[in-house]
Every structure is written in C-alpha cells, then in structure tokens.
Scaffold this motif. Structure first.
Motif, PDB file in Angstrom:
ATOM      1  N   THR A 237      40.832  30.898 -20.057  1.00 18.93           N
ATOM      2  CA  THR A 237      40.926  32.110 -19.228  1.00 18.93           C
ATOM      3  C   THR A 237      39.764  32.370 -18.344  1.00 18.93           C
ATOM      4  O   THR A 237      39.810  32.619 -17.289  1.00 18.93           O
TER       5      THR A 237
ATOM      6  N   GLY B  94      47.157  37.395  -8.559  1.00 25.07           N
ATOM      7  CA  GLY B  94      47.091  38.616  -9.427  1.00 25.07           C
ATOM      8  C   GLY B  94      46.529  40.029  -9.131  1.00 25.07           C
ATOM      9  O   GLY B  94      46.169  40.200  -8.143  1.00 25.07           O
TER      10      GLY B  94
ATOM     11  N   SER C 221      50.588  35.645 -12.469  1.00 26.88           N
ATOM     12  CA  SER C 221      50.616  36.761 -12.958  1.00 26.88           C
ATOM     13  C   SER C 221      51.225  37.835 -12.400  1.00 26.88           C
ATOM     14  O   SER C 221      52.550  37.850 -12.116  1.00 26.88           O
TER      15      SER C 221
ATOM     16  N   SER D  18      52.116  32.478 -15.531  1.00 25.82           N
ATOM     17  CA  SER D  18      51.463  33.405 -16.380  1.00 25.82           C
ATOM     18  C   SER D  18      51.972  34.791 -15.885  1.00 25.82           C
ATOM     19  O   SER D  18      51.284  35.871 -15.634  1.00 25.82           O
TER      20      SER D  18
ATOM     21  N   SER E   8      53.518  43.675 -21.545  1.00 28.74           N
ATOM     22  CA  SER E   8      52.312  43.350 -21.282  1.00 28.74           C
ATOM     23  C   SER E   8      51.311  44.453 -21.108  1.00 28.74           C
ATOM     24  O   SER E   8      50.193  44.016 -21.453  1.00 28.74           O
TER      25      SER E   8
ATOM     26  N   ASN F 171      54.588  29.792 -18.770  1.00 24.29           N
ATOM     27  CA  ASN F 171      54.019  30.682 -19.649  1.00 24.29           C
ATOM     28  C   ASN F 171      53.259  30.223 -20.785  1.00 24.29           C
ATOM     29  O   ASN F 171      53.930  29.766 -21.647  1.00 24.29           O
TER      30      ASN F 171
ATOM     31  N   ASP G 107      48.771  32.975 -24.086  1.00 21.46           N
ATOM     32  CA  ASP G 107      48.234  33.933 -23.168  1.00 21.46           C
ATOM     33  C   ASP G 107      48.183  35.167 -23.880  1.00 21.46           C
ATOM     34  O   ASP G 107      49.625  36.042 -24.172  1.00 21.46           O
TER      35      ASP G 107
ATOM     36  N   HIS H 259      45.705  32.551 -19.884  1.00 22.16           N
ATOM     37  CA  HIS H 259      46.347  33.489 -18.759  1.00 22.16           C
ATOM     38  C   HIS H 259      45.696  32.632 -17.405  1.00 22.16           C
ATOM     39  O   HIS H 259      44.532  32.758 -16.904  1.00 22.16           O
TER      40      HIS H 259
END
Length: 319
Positions: free
Chosen positions: A21, A67, A140, A167, A175, A262, A266, A295
């Motif tokens: 990530t 994101g 995201s 993701s 989340s 996904n 993550d 992620h």
C-alpha cells in the motif's frame, strides 16, 4: 456470478499489505502526457478532467475516479490510463471537486456517494459524439461512487459497457471503523491532515460556515464527516452519510458487467466489504478477492499493476 479465483501473486516483499500500500502510494511513478479540460457543472461549480489519448483514433474511453484526497495524477490513475492508451483507448482521469490543485467554488466538495458528478462526466463524454463504448474504473472512494451510480439508477446510458471497482469500501460504516483502529493510524492521520488543511483554505472563503474553533476541534475522520461532510452535503451526521452512501445496498440492482477486486489483506476493509452473497446472486457482478494487494497495491512486473491488467482484460471480454 461465481466468485473469481484470483491468479495474483505479488513479488515476495509485497505480500505484506502495508508495504504494498505504502509503496504504491508514495514510491511508484508513471510518466503520462495529459491534457486538462475544465467543465462547468449544473450548480455552477467545476471539474477538471485530465485526458490522455491513444496514438490511433479511438471510439472507446475509460473514465477513471480516484480515492480520498487523490487526483488525476496519482499513479493508480495514470497507470491504468497509460495501459489503455497503449491498447487503442482514450482515458480521462477525473479530479473531484477541489482535488485538481485549486479549491472548488462551492461550500460543498466531493464525497463517497457523489454520483451526480460522475453522471456529469459521462454526459460530457457522450456529448463529444465520438465514444460508442465507455468504461468506468474507480479506486477506493471512486470505486464506491461507481458502484452506487450503477445500482441506484433505473437506466444507465447504453454507451457505458463495463465497470471495474478496486479496493472498494462498499460498506462505509465498517470501513470507517477500520480506519479508526490503531493498525491504520498512519493512514488515518495522513488523510485527516490533508482534509483539514484543505478545509482551512475553504474556511477563508466561507468564514460564516466554517469557524476556526470548530476546525481545531476535528480530531478524527469521523469528526470531519460529522462537522463538514454531513453539513455540506445534506446528511444528518456521519452515520447517516455512511449509511446512505454505502454502495453495498445497490449491488443487487447493477445490470452493467462489473468487476470488484478487493484484496483480503486490505486493512481499510471490514468483512462486509467482501460482497460474496451479492456477487453470487447477481449475474452482472464479478468478485475477485486476491490474498495480497493491500489497498490499491497490486504490484506486478514492469510497473504494470495486476488490477490494471485485469481491468483491460475485463473490458476486452465484456465491453
């Protein structure tokens, strides 16, 4: 559709979700020539679009959404754009309101459920009268917007052929809880710093709506969503925002072929963010859950990320 068995196998050092990530967000670089276009929205605000084109004339376009606190130059955006350009497709990287290097005009900005701005970009692309096939890909927060857009409408334009969500925190409450845990403190604090700094800029233009003492009282991302996101976008509070904007509830109604990727490691995603039941019950929904990737960190050879290659493959097979 049955769950897709992932073939993703990262290099050894990137099996760790945190490393993949961070590397993908801070170290990766992609060189891409882009041309900026500003479009005016119905409420008088604007969006900046960063276009890149294939060498040959193309009637295919991929629209890319970033994101939280991202922009059109993030490698996870430009990496996909470059790959699609090389495969005779144009690409447009959308900068959400206030994310293009210039504060937007309105008190409101962007959020996880702001599908009206995606709709405006799609309508603009169609109005150019050159694209017969449009594909959507989001990372995201941008991925949540795409899934919500596809599932909340009775009809999606015929030009929109496929979508890829990577993701994606499709259950925003879960989340949000994950982001507030100790394991994600570095990410949480980094996001919060950027968001509050941007809000301080906006405070100078809207002093009657944003008080300095209130800004200084923001200590968590939930505080930010309670104080600003909800207030600026018509929600009662952060919980109401998370509830109404989670794309999970819209997945059963998606009729456009859609791929969700996904990673199981993550740290931003709660168990509800892996919509196995929804994928099994919707023939248009494809769910892939690699063991690794963190992620948006699906690192592969030659700076071509696995999720980018899968997006191209999915488009070619379903578009």
């Amino acid at each position: 559709m049955p769950i897709i068995e992932s073939t993703y196998k990262p290099p050894f050092y990137f099996k760790n979700g945190f490393i993949s990530t961070v590397y993908s967000g801070l170290v990766r670089r992609v060189s891409l020539k882009q041309e900026r276009e500003r479009i005016t929205l119905k409420d008088g605000d604007f969006l900046d679009l960063d276009w890149s084109f294939s060498e040959a004339k193309s009637n295919k376009l991929i629209i890319l959404l970033h994101g939280l606190e991202g922009n059109g130059q993030r490698p996870y955006m430009t990496g996909t754009a470059k790959l699609f350009n090389e495969n005779i497709m144009d690409a447009v990287c959308v900068n959400f309101r206030g994310c293009s290097g210039e504060d937007n005009l309105k008190f409101r900005s962007y959020h996880s459920g702001a599908t009206e701005d995606l709709e405006a970009v799609i309508e603009h692309a169609i109005s150019l009268d050159k694209y017969s096939a449009i594909y959507l890909k989001g990372i995201s927060l941008g991925a949540n917007i795409i899934l919500k857009y596809l599932g909340e409408r009775d009809k999606v334009p015929n030009q929109v052929k496929t979508a890829i969500a990577v993701s994606v925190p499709c259950y925003l409450i879960g989340s949000a809880l994950e982001l507030h845990t100790f394991k994600n403190k570095l990410y949480h604090d980094r996001f919060l710093k950027h968001l509050v700094n941007r809000l301080k800029t906006k405070q100078q233009r809207f002093p009657e709506l944003l008080k300095i003492e209130e800004l200084n009282a923001i200590k968590t991302l939930k505080d930010f969503d309670n104080f600003y996101t909800a207030k600026a976008h018509g929600f009662e509070d952060a919980l109401d925002y998370y509830t109404r904007c989670s794309s999970l509830q819209f997945l059963p109604k998606i009729e456009t072929p859609t791929l969700i990727i996904n990673a199981l490691n993550d740290s931003f995603l709660s168990p509800e963010c892996y919509p196995i039941k929804e994928a099994k019950n919707n023939p248009n929904l494809f769910l892939e859950m690699p063991n690794h990737g963190g992620h948006a960190g699906f690192i592969a050879k030659n700076n071509r990320y696995y999720n980018e290659k899968r997006a191209l493959e999915f488009v070619n097979n379903n578009g």
